[in-house]
Design an enzyme around this catalytic site. Sequence first.
Site, PDB file in Angstrom:
ATOM      1  N   TYR A 162       1.117  -0.936  -0.065  1.00  0.00           N
ATOM      2  CA  TYR A 162       0.329  -0.180  -0.041  1.00  0.00           C
ATOM      3  C   TYR A 162       1.092   1.188  -0.002  1.00  0.00           C
ATOM      4  CZ  TYR A 162      -3.449   3.043   1.704  1.00  0.00           C
ATOM      5  OH  TYR A 162      -4.378   4.329   1.681  1.00  0.00           O
ATOM      6  N   LYS A 166       1.526   3.648  -2.738  1.00  0.00           N
ATOM      7  CA  LYS A 166       0.237   5.343  -3.100  1.00  0.00           C
ATOM      8  C   LYS A 166       1.567   6.592  -2.907  1.00  0.00           C
ATOM      9  CE  LYS A 166      -3.716   5.144  -2.014  1.00  0.00           C
ATOM     10  NZ  LYS A 166      -5.058   5.550  -2.314  1.00  0.00           N
TER      11      LYS A 166
END
Length: 255
Positions: A162, A166
């Site tokens: 993640y 991002k």
Amino acid sequence: MSILDSFALTDRKALVTGAASGIGQSIAIALAEAGADVAVVDRDLAGANETCQSIETLGRQTLAIAADVTLKNEVENAVDTVLRSWGRLDIGVNSAGIAIRGHIEDISEADWDRVLDIDLKGIFLCCQAEGKIMLQRGAGSIVNIVSISAHIVNRPQLHGHYNTAKAGAFQLTRVCAAEWAGRGVRVNSISPGHTLTPMTAHAEDETQATWLANTPMRRLGAPADYQGAAVFLASDASAYMTGHDLVIDGGYTLW
Ligand SMILES: NC(=O)c1ccc[n+]([C@@H]2O[C@H](COP(=O)([O-])OP(=O)(O)OC[C@H]3O[C@@H](n4cnc5c(N)ncnc54)[C@H](O)[C@@H]3O)[C@@H](O)[C@H]2O)c1
């Protein structure tokens, strides 16, 4: 134009991904309150229809469009549906995303691919499809929903895939902004801090307590905390702003 008028989105045509829930839903409603017609794009069509009902009560036009942001043809179909219905696309907000936890040494290849597909490739496909249409008219504003996880390795929950996705979405925002700045299309992002939504609702009490203890403002975010920034970035009030990431996190990344 008065300063308040510069924030208005009267009759603008917007598309928001991930708008069936959480931050995307809250932003879709905010854009409609500011005067825009809003297409609600999500793989969850039932949730999208609920968001549309809220938008209709505001007197704005809306469309519920089922699409998986990892599939180029579905993303392009969503943009085409907006064009066929409303003739143009002025605003794109890309909020669809998932989070899966895992220590980096244990993350499966399948989970890595899934997170990177939705949280990074999905942003690429949406920016590309929205940007192409906006470039033809020489006008438009795109807002990507990134995360403080682009900037820090937050804790106690670990999710290296993640964080990586991002960080990629943060940089992709800057790339699109630089490539399109001279052609009328602005691209910015918002990095929310820990926010109570269906994505985080399952977090253990101790995890939420750690987030709270590390947030200078002593509260977690709510979806509505990003409405003002999204309207600002979508509107003429931010006309000279591109490639910028607005970190909105109650001060979390200060400590
Ligand atoms: N909640 C937080 O603490 C937090 C913090 C920082 C950033 N974010 C980011 O904000 C965005 C929204 O998160 P949220 O908290 O509102 O989560 P949420 O789970 O409430 O909403 C996410 C939405 O995205 C949709 N979605 C997921 N995968 C999709 C796909 N492949 N195609 C189409 N739609 C898809 C879901 O159906 C859902 O409606 C995400 O990008 C997330 O990473 C959230």
